[in-house]
Design a protein around this motif. Structure first.
Motif, PDB file in Angstrom:
ATOM      1  N   ASP A   1      -1.184   2.385   4.538  1.00  0.00           N
ATOM      2  CA  ASP A   1      -0.170   1.941   3.582  1.00  0.00           C
ATOM      3  C   ASP A   1       0.503   0.703   4.167  1.00  0.00           C
ATOM      4  OD1 ASP A   1       2.046   1.536   1.977  1.00  0.00           O
ATOM      5  OD2 ASP A   1       2.703   3.633   2.015  1.00  0.00           O
ATOM      6  N   GLY A   2       0.180  -0.455   3.625  1.00  0.00           N
ATOM      7  CA  GLY A   2       0.636  -1.720   4.174  1.00  0.00           C
ATOM      8  C   GLY A   2       2.127  -1.972   4.078  1.00  0.00           C
ATOM      9  N   VAL A   3       2.831  -1.260   3.214  1.00  0.00           N
ATOM     10  CA  VAL A   3       4.270  -1.482   3.087  1.00  0.00           C
ATOM     11  C   VAL A   3       5.090  -0.430   3.830  1.00  0.00           C
ATOM     12  CG1 VAL A   3       4.050  -2.748   0.903  1.00  0.00           C
ATOM     13  CG2 VAL A   3       4.431  -0.268   0.870  1.00  0.00           C
TER      14      VAL A   3
ATOM     15  N   PHE B   1     -10.837  -4.698  -0.010  1.00  0.00           N
ATOM     16  CA  PHE B   1     -11.748  -3.836   0.756  1.00  0.00           C
ATOM     17  C   PHE B   1     -11.454  -2.369   0.470  1.00  0.00           C
ATOM     18  CE2 PHE B   1     -12.902  -1.199   4.318  1.00  0.00           C
ATOM     19  CZ  PHE B   1     -14.224  -1.568   4.538  1.00  0.00           C
ATOM     20  N   ALA B   2     -10.180  -1.991   0.492  1.00  0.00           N
ATOM     21  CA  ALA B   2      -9.820  -0.596   0.237  1.00  0.00           C
ATOM     22  C   ALA B   2     -10.191  -0.187  -1.189  1.00  0.00           C
ATOM     23  CB  ALA B   2      -8.328  -0.387   0.483  1.00  0.00           C
ATOM     24  N   ARG B   3      -9.917  -1.054  -2.155  1.00  0.00           N
ATOM     25  CA  ARG B   3     -10.267  -0.726  -3.550  1.00  0.00           C
ATOM     26  C   ARG B   3     -11.773  -0.510  -3.697  1.00  0.00           C
ATOM     27  NH1 ARG B   3      -5.766  -3.945  -4.619  1.00  0.00           N
ATOM     28  NH2 ARG B   3      -6.897  -5.908  -4.572  1.00  0.00           N
ATOM     29  N   GLU B   4     -12.577  -1.336  -3.040  1.00  0.00           N
ATOM     30  CA  GLU B   4     -14.038  -1.177  -3.101  1.00  0.00           C
ATOM     31  C   GLU B   4     -14.464   0.129  -2.435  1.00  0.00           C
ATOM     32  OE1 GLU B   4     -15.540  -4.731  -1.281  1.00  0.00           O
ATOM     33  OE2 GLU B   4     -14.766  -6.015  -2.871  1.00  0.00           O
ATOM     34  N   THR B   5     -13.843   0.451  -1.314  1.00  0.00           N
ATOM     35  CA  THR B   5     -14.161   1.701  -0.612  1.00  0.00           C
ATOM     36  C   THR B   5     -13.793   2.893  -1.477  1.00  0.00           C
ATOM     37  OG1 THR B   5     -13.807   0.637   1.533  1.00  0.00           O
ATOM     38  CG2 THR B   5     -13.740   3.047   1.478  1.00  0.00           C
ATOM     39  N   ILE B   6     -12.619   2.858  -2.070  1.00  0.00           N
ATOM     40  CA  ILE B   6     -12.157   3.950  -2.930  1.00  0.00           C
ATOM     41  C   ILE B   6     -13.078   4.107  -4.134  1.00  0.00           C
ATOM     42  CG2 ILE B   6     -10.265   4.648  -4.465  1.00  0.00           C
ATOM     43  CD1 ILE B   6      -8.380   3.402  -2.264  1.00  0.00           C
TER      44      ILE B   6
ATOM     45  N   ALA C   1     -15.796   8.681   4.851  1.00  0.00           N
ATOM     46  CA  ALA C   1     -14.357   8.436   4.802  1.00  0.00           C
ATOM     47  C   ALA C   1     -13.636   9.725   5.171  1.00  0.00           C
ATOM     48  CB  ALA C   1     -13.946   7.974   3.408  1.00  0.00           C
ATOM     49  N   TYR C   2     -12.760   9.636   6.166  1.00  0.00           N
ATOM     50  CA  TYR C   2     -11.960  10.766   6.622  1.00  0.00           C
ATOM     51  C   TYR C   2     -10.523  10.539   6.167  1.00  0.00           C
ATOM     52  CZ  TYR C   2     -15.961  11.245   9.753  1.00  0.00           C
ATOM     53  OH  TYR C   2     -17.226  11.369  10.269  1.00  0.00           O
TER      54      TYR C   2
ATOM     55  N   LEU D   1     -11.186   9.744  -3.193  1.00  0.00           N
ATOM     56  CA  LEU D   1     -10.078   8.940  -2.679  1.00  0.00           C
ATOM     57  C   LEU D   1      -9.177   8.378  -3.781  1.00  0.00           C
ATOM     58  CD1 LEU D   1     -11.872   6.851   0.100  1.00  0.00           C
ATOM     59  CD2 LEU D   1     -10.591   8.975   0.351  1.00  0.00           C
ATOM     60  N   ALA D   2      -9.595   8.538  -5.027  1.00  0.00           N
ATOM     61  CA  ALA D   2      -8.815   7.983  -6.147  1.00  0.00           C
ATOM     62  C   ALA D   2      -7.383   8.486  -6.088  1.00  0.00           C
ATOM     63  CB  ALA D   2      -9.455   8.355  -7.475  1.00  0.00           C
ATOM     64  N   GLY D   3      -6.450   7.565  -6.109  1.00  0.00           N
ATOM     65  CA  GLY D   3      -5.037   7.916  -6.077  1.00  0.00           C
ATOM     66  C   GLY D   3      -4.520   8.305  -4.705  1.00  0.00           C
ATOM     67  N   ALA D   4      -5.375   8.239  -3.703  1.00  0.00           N
ATOM     68  CA  ALA D   4      -4.956   8.625  -2.351  1.00  0.00           C
ATOM     69  C   ALA D   4      -3.945   7.631  -1.800  1.00  0.00           C
ATOM     70  CB  ALA D   4      -6.168   8.708  -1.433  1.00  0.00           C
ATOM     71  N   ASP D   5      -2.872   8.162  -1.271  1.00  0.00           N
ATOM     72  CA  ASP D   5      -1.836   7.357  -0.619  1.00  0.00           C
ATOM     73  C   ASP D   5      -1.733   7.891   0.811  1.00  0.00           C
ATOM     74  OD1 ASP D   5       0.238   5.604  -0.142  1.00  0.00           O
ATOM     75  OD2 ASP D   5       1.750   6.927  -0.992  1.00  0.00           O
ATOM     76  N   THR D   6      -2.808   7.712   1.554  1.00  0.00           N
ATOM     77  CA  THR D   6      -2.948   8.343   2.854  1.00  0.00           C
ATOM     78  C   THR D   6      -3.793   7.486   3.780  1.00  0.00           C
ATOM     79  OG1 THR D   6      -3.677  10.376   3.960  1.00  0.00           O
ATOM     80  CG2 THR D   6      -5.001   9.633   2.113  1.00  0.00           C
ATOM     81  N   ALA D   7      -3.735   7.766   5.052  1.00  0.00           N
ATOM     82  CA  ALA D   7      -4.611   7.095   6.008  1.00  0.00           C
ATOM     83  C   ALA D   7      -6.054   7.506   5.720  1.00  0.00           C
ATOM     84  CB  ALA D   7      -4.235   7.480   7.434  1.00  0.00           C
ATOM     85  N   VAL D   8      -6.957   6.523   5.805  1.00  0.00           N
ATOM     86  CA  VAL D   8      -8.380   6.771   5.598  1.00  0.00           C
ATOM     87  C   VAL D   8      -9.131   6.051   6.720  1.00  0.00           C
ATOM     88  CG1 VAL D   8     -10.361   6.512   4.048  1.00  0.00           C
ATOM     89  CG2 VAL D   8      -8.066   6.858   3.092  1.00  0.00           C
TER      90      VAL D   8
END
Length: 147
Positions: free
Chosen positions: A16-18, A47-52, A77-78, A58-65
């Motif tokens: 989470d960049g913020v 990059f994250a959007r492409e990975t998701i 992806a963990y 991972l859709a909607g995930a607000d977590t470390a991956v």
């Protein structure tokens, strides 16, 4: 799909960049990464959007991956606590001691992770935008805005 050669060969931590706590954790990881190869991408980066998109769970995930083998058939992806334990395993050294947490069932580890995640902004604050990394580590962040 982009050819595998266009993807990084090193593991990538999505964060989470913020989030102040998350940014502090990234700075800590950068200081302790002896190999200097772990890469980072904010959850709102391309990059994250492409990975998701490649991982519907991972859709909607607000977590470390923690992502291994990005863009390859073996991509993994963990999430949540397991992502953090993957970081510890990657860092090695005394960080590996935290791997004893694997004896705790994942559901319990993730419950604790989620409880902390709900208060992370109160603890570490929240940035209006993702902080720009310093020039010496900028190449380790997968976001075209930093290039």
């Amino acid at each position: 799909m982009t050819p595998a050669d266009d993807f990084p060969t090193a593991p990538v931590l999505l964060y989470d960049g913020v989030c102040g706590v998350c940014n502090s954790a990234v700075r800590t990881i950068l200081r302790h990464d002896r190999r200097g190869t772990l890469l980072f991408a904010a959850l709102d980066s391309d990059f994250a959007r492409e990975t998701i998109a490649r991982h519907p769970e991972l859709a909607g995930a607000d977590t470390a991956v923690f992502v291994r083998d990005a863009g390859r058939p073996s991509e993994t992806a963990y999430l949540r606590s397991t992502a953090l334990l993957q970081v510890a395993a990657y860092l090695g050294g005394w960080w590996r001691l935290t791997l004893t947490a694997y004896v705790i069932p994942r559901v319990a580890r993730d419950w604790l992770y989620e409880r902390f995640a709900t208060v992370r902004y109160r603890i570490g604050g929240r940035h209006d935008t993702c902080p720009i990394p310093t020039a010496d580590v900028r190449n380790r962040f997968l976001d075209s805005a930093y290039g």
